[in-house]
Enzyme design. Structure first.
Site, PDB file in Angstrom:
ATOM      1  N   PHE A  44     100.222  32.271 -19.761  1.00  0.00           N
ATOM      2  CA  PHE A  44      99.793  32.205 -21.187  1.00  0.00           C
ATOM      3  C   PHE A  44      99.667  30.733 -21.449  1.00  0.00           C
ATOM      4  O   PHE A  44     100.752  30.148 -22.393  1.00  0.00           O
ATOM      5  CB  PHE A  44     100.633  33.079 -21.980  1.00  0.00           C
ATOM      6  CG  PHE A  44     100.326  34.494 -21.653  1.00  0.00           C
ATOM      7  CD1 PHE A  44      99.428  35.175 -22.147  1.00  0.00           C
ATOM      8  CD2 PHE A  44     101.383  35.102 -20.925  1.00  0.00           C
ATOM      9  CE1 PHE A  44      99.267  36.566 -21.736  1.00  0.00           C
ATOM     10  CE2 PHE A  44     101.437  36.456 -20.647  1.00  0.00           C
ATOM     11  CZ  PHE A  44     100.144  37.253 -21.065  1.00  0.00           C
ATOM     12  N   PHE A  64      95.049  30.000 -18.615  1.00  0.00           N
ATOM     13  CA  PHE A  64      95.557  31.238 -17.756  1.00  0.00           C
ATOM     14  C   PHE A  64      96.725  31.930 -18.744  1.00  0.00           C
ATOM     15  O   PHE A  64      97.094  31.235 -19.722  1.00  0.00           O
ATOM     16  CB  PHE A  64      96.235  30.489 -16.450  1.00  0.00           C
ATOM     17  CG  PHE A  64      97.055  29.558 -16.534  1.00  0.00           C
ATOM     18  CD1 PHE A  64      98.477  29.925 -16.639  1.00  0.00           C
ATOM     19  CD2 PHE A  64      96.719  28.235 -16.576  1.00  0.00           C
ATOM     20  CE1 PHE A  64      99.482  29.004 -16.745  1.00  0.00           C
ATOM     21  CE2 PHE A  64      97.866  27.110 -16.773  1.00  0.00           C
ATOM     22  CZ  PHE A  64      99.055  27.739 -16.797  1.00  0.00           C
TER      23      PHE A  64
END
Ligand code: CUA
Length: 170
Positions: free
Chosen positions: A76, A74
């Site tokens: 980051f 996801f």
């Protein structure tokens, strides 16, 4: 029919390049076992974080010694941040994203997959050498893309020993 010498060189040259390109596909496929994944499985991106499997990502060592690694990618980061697997056993990675497209590349191995929201990317590979490997996101996914990474630790020794060392069961 008279073909000019330079034209002959160009014709044979371009023919040779095509042969090299096709041969290189063969080499990556058979010698380096780099293949497109054939697994197709869908998942609602909105449910990823609460999903029974992807909501608690991690490593499972099976009775036959093989491993399954469930990863959430996801913005980051990857979960888990650190993945420990035994060496020389089949390791199946299952990856998905709750937001945008990410990449999952285990540097210096043939482990590499796109992580597409809505789908579960799955591939199985084996690691011959123990050690630490860098995992990076190789699909531009936003401002924090360059910080999106994780670690894979391939452990020496029996799969059983490493299963208990990492807490094993999920
Ligand atoms: Cu995730 Cu780039």
């Amino acid at each position: 029919m008279n073909v000019d010498l330079y034209e002959k060189i160009w014709m044979w040259g371009s023919g040779a390049i095509i042969v090299v390109f096709i041969a290189s596909i063969g080499v990556t496929f058979f010698a380096e076992t780099i293949q497109p994944p054939s697994h197709v499985e869908v998942i609602d991106p909105e449910t990823v974080r609460t999903d029974e499997e992807f909501g608690s990502p991690g490593v499972t060592i099976h009775d036959d010694g093989s491993a399954t690694v469930v990863v959430q990618a996801f913005m980051f980061a990857f979960l888990p941040q650190e993945i420990r697997v035994p060496r020389r056993v089949p390791v199946t990675f299952r990856l998905t994203s709750p937001d945008v497209i990410h990449g999952f590349q285990i540097v210096q191995t043939n482990g590499n997959a796109m992580v597409v929201p809505g789908y579960v990317s799955q591939f199985t590979t084996e690691f011959a050498d123990a050690g630490e490997y860098l995992i990076v996101c190789n699909e531009y996914c936003g401002l924090g893309h360059h910080n999106m990474m994780a670690r894979l630790i391939v452990e020496d020794g029996s799969p059983r020993a490493s299963a208990s060392a990492t807490g094993g069961e999920r």
